[in-house]
Design a protein around this motif. Structure first.
Motif, PDB file in Angstrom:
ATOM      1  N   LEU A  20       0.861  -1.175   0.000  1.00 46.78           N
ATOM      2  CA  LEU A  20       0.000   0.000   0.000  1.00 46.78           C
ATOM      3  C   LEU A  20       0.896   1.222   0.000  1.00 46.78           C
ATOM      4  N   LYS A  21       0.654   2.119  -0.950  1.00 47.56           N
ATOM      5  CA  LYS A  21       1.379   3.381  -1.007  1.00 47.56           C
ATOM      6  C   LYS A  21       0.370   4.496  -0.816  1.00 47.56           C
ATOM      7  N   LEU A  22       0.658   5.394   0.121  1.00 43.75           N
ATOM      8  CA  LEU A  22      -0.227   6.517   0.421  1.00 43.75           C
ATOM      9  C   LEU A  22       0.527   7.832   0.345  1.00 43.75           C
ATOM     10  N   LYS A  23      -0.137   8.820  -0.223  1.00 42.63           N
ATOM     11  CA  LYS A  23       0.331  10.201  -0.152  1.00 42.63           C
ATOM     12  C   LYS A  23      -0.756  10.954   0.595  1.00 42.63           C
ATOM     13  N   LEU A  24      -0.406  11.479   1.766  1.00 42.33           N
ATOM     14  CA  LEU A  24      -1.380  12.122   2.648  1.00 42.33           C
ATOM     15  C   LEU A  24      -1.046  13.587   2.868  1.00 42.33           C
ATOM     16  N   THR A  25      -2.091  14.383   2.963  1.00 40.29           N
ATOM     17  CA  THR A  25      -1.966  15.780   3.359  1.00 40.29           C
ATOM     18  C   THR A  25      -2.873  16.001   4.558  1.00 40.29           C
ATOM     19  N   LEU A  26      -2.330  16.649   5.577  1.00 37.50           N
ATOM     20  CA  LEU A  26      -3.099  16.948   6.780  1.00 37.50           C
ATOM     21  C   LEU A  26      -3.637  18.368   6.696  1.00 37.50           C
ATOM     22  N   GLU A  27      -4.914  18.538   6.976  1.00 39.24           N
ATOM     23  CA  GLU A  27      -5.523  19.866   7.044  1.00 39.24           C
ATOM     24  C   GLU A  27      -5.302  20.399   8.453  1.00 39.24           C
ATOM     25  N   LEU A  28      -4.455  21.410   8.557  1.00 42.15           N
ATOM     26  CA  LEU A  28      -4.121  21.978   9.859  1.00 42.15           C
ATOM     27  C   LEU A  28      -4.878  23.287  10.062  1.00 42.15           C
ATOM     28  N   PRO A  29      -5.422  23.502  11.262  1.00 39.01           N
ATOM     29  CA  PRO A  29      -6.213  24.714  11.490  1.00 39.01           C
ATOM     30  C   PRO A  29      -5.391  25.990  11.569  1.00 39.01           C
ATOM     31  N   ASP A  30      -4.112  25.872  11.966  1.00 42.82           N
ATOM     32  CA  ASP A  30      -3.299  27.070  12.135  1.00 42.82           C
ATOM     33  C   ASP A  30      -1.822  26.705  12.158  1.00 42.82           C
ATOM     34  N   HIS A  31      -0.995  27.733  12.200  1.00 46.43           N
ATOM     35  CA  HIS A  31       0.456  27.530  12.200  1.00 46.43           C
ATOM     36  C   HIS A  31       0.938  26.842  13.483  1.00 46.43           C
ATOM     37  N   ALA A  32       0.289  27.107  14.594  1.00 45.25           N
ATOM     38  CA  ALA A  32       0.674  26.485  15.867  1.00 45.25           C
ATOM     39  C   ALA A  32       0.532  24.965  15.796  1.00 45.25           C
ATOM     40  N   THR A  33      -0.469  24.492  15.090  1.00 53.76           N
ATOM     41  CA  THR A  33      -0.656  23.045  14.953  1.00 53.76           C
ATOM     42  C   THR A  33       0.484  22.445  14.136  1.00 53.76           C
ATOM     43  N   ALA A  84      -3.336  19.622  20.447  1.00 53.45           N
ATOM     44  CA  ALA A  84      -3.624  20.156  19.109  1.00 53.45           C
ATOM     45  C   ALA A  84      -4.412  19.105  18.324  1.00 53.45           C
ATOM     46  N   LYS A  85      -5.107  19.545  17.294  1.00 55.56           N
ATOM     47  CA  LYS A  85      -5.890  18.629  16.443  1.00 55.56           C
ATOM     48  C   LYS A  85      -5.804  19.062  14.987  1.00 55.56           C
ATOM     49  N   VAL A  86      -5.849  18.066  14.099  1.00 63.18           N
ATOM     50  CA  VAL A  86      -5.946  18.362  12.671  1.00 63.18           C
ATOM     51  C   VAL A  86      -7.413  18.346  12.270  1.00 63.18           C
ATOM     52  N   ASN A  87      -7.748  19.124  11.248  1.00 63.28           N
ATOM     53  CA  ASN A  87      -9.131  19.180  10.765  1.00 63.28           C
ATOM     54  C   ASN A  87      -9.483  17.981   9.892  1.00 63.28           C
ATOM     55  N   GLY A  88      -8.491  17.408   9.238  1.00 64.14           N
ATOM     56  CA  GLY A  88      -8.776  16.287   8.359  1.00 64.14           C
ATOM     57  C   GLY A  88      -7.527  15.694   7.765  1.00 64.14           C
ATOM     58  N   VAL A  89      -7.685  14.509   7.222  1.00 62.55           N
ATOM     59  CA  VAL A  89      -6.623  13.817   6.497  1.00 62.55           C
ATOM     60  C   VAL A  89      -7.108  13.632   5.073  1.00 62.55           C
ATOM     61  N   LEU A  90      -6.360  14.155   4.138  1.00 65.92           N
ATOM     62  CA  LEU A  90      -6.699  14.027   2.726  1.00 65.92           C
ATOM     63  C   LEU A  90      -5.823  12.949   2.100  1.00 65.92           C
ATOM     64  N   ILE A  91      -6.447  12.020   1.421  1.00 64.94           N
ATOM     65  CA  ILE A  91      -5.707  10.978   0.714  1.00 64.94           C
ATOM     66  C   ILE A  91      -5.526  11.468  -0.718  1.00 64.94           C
ATOM     67  N   GLU A  92      -4.330  11.917  -1.028  1.00 66.70           N
ATOM     68  CA  GLU A  92      -4.055  12.419  -2.375  1.00 66.70           C
ATOM     69  C   GLU A  92      -3.756  11.301  -3.361  1.00 66.70           C
ATOM     70  N   GLU A  93      -3.172  10.234  -2.844  1.00 71.40           N
ATOM     71  CA  GLU A  93      -2.852   9.096  -3.711  1.00 71.40           C
ATOM     72  C   GLU A  93      -2.909   7.844  -2.868  1.00 71.40           C
ATOM     73  N   MET A  94      -3.539   6.800  -3.412  1.00 68.32           N
ATOM     74  CA  MET A  94      -3.586   5.508  -2.736  1.00 68.32           C
ATOM     75  C   MET A  94      -3.427   4.438  -3.791  1.00 68.32           C
ATOM     76  N   LEU A  95      -2.394   3.633  -3.639  1.00 65.01           N
ATOM     77  CA  LEU A  95      -2.092   2.581  -4.595  1.00 65.01           C
ATOM     78  C   LEU A  95      -1.922   1.277  -3.842  1.00 65.01           C
ATOM     79  N   VAL A  96      -2.677   0.267  -4.241  1.00 68.19           N
ATOM     80  CA  VAL A  96      -2.523  -1.088  -3.687  1.00 68.19           C
ATOM     81  C   VAL A  96      -2.011  -1.944  -4.817  1.00 68.19           C
TER      82      VAL A  96
END
Length: 97
Positions: A20-33, A84-96
């Motif tokens: 499994l190959k994943l490319k993830l981006t985290l949605e951060l609410p602010d710079h402190a996170t 701290a908390k992230v707003n979301g996890v975005l899956i930009e790429e997923m390869l199985v």
């Protein structure tokens, strides 16, 4: 915050190797996170790899499988960087493969 690509072995029903190959981006609410996240990145990478290796190929089927994967990854991120908390996890790429 875009993470480095993650690659992990996953289990298959017939015992054949799969990756499994994943490319993830985290949605951060602010710079402190982002600042809370950066020193914990190695711990988070280890946690992700351990979790991903327990997945079965059928766990990733369909939109429900993708949604569950996203929610579980977000839960793990938030545990590591608490309070701290992230707003979301975005899956930009997923390869199985």
């Amino acid at each position: 915050y875009t993470l480095p690509d993650l690659v992990a072995n996953i289990r298959t029903a017939d015992g054949k190797p799969a990756f499994l190959k994943l490319k993830l981006t985290l949605e951060l609410p602010d710079h402190a996170t982002a600042e809370a996240f950066e020193p914990n990145a190695p711990r988070l990478g280890d946690m992700f790899t351990t979790f991903l290796r327990e997945l079965r190929e059928e766990d990733l089927n369909g939109s429900a499988g993708t949604y569950e994967l996203r929610m579980e990854l977000q839960r793990r991120v938030n545990l590591v960087i608490a309070p701290a908390k992230v707003n979301g996890v975005l899956i930009e790429e997923m390869l199985v493969q």
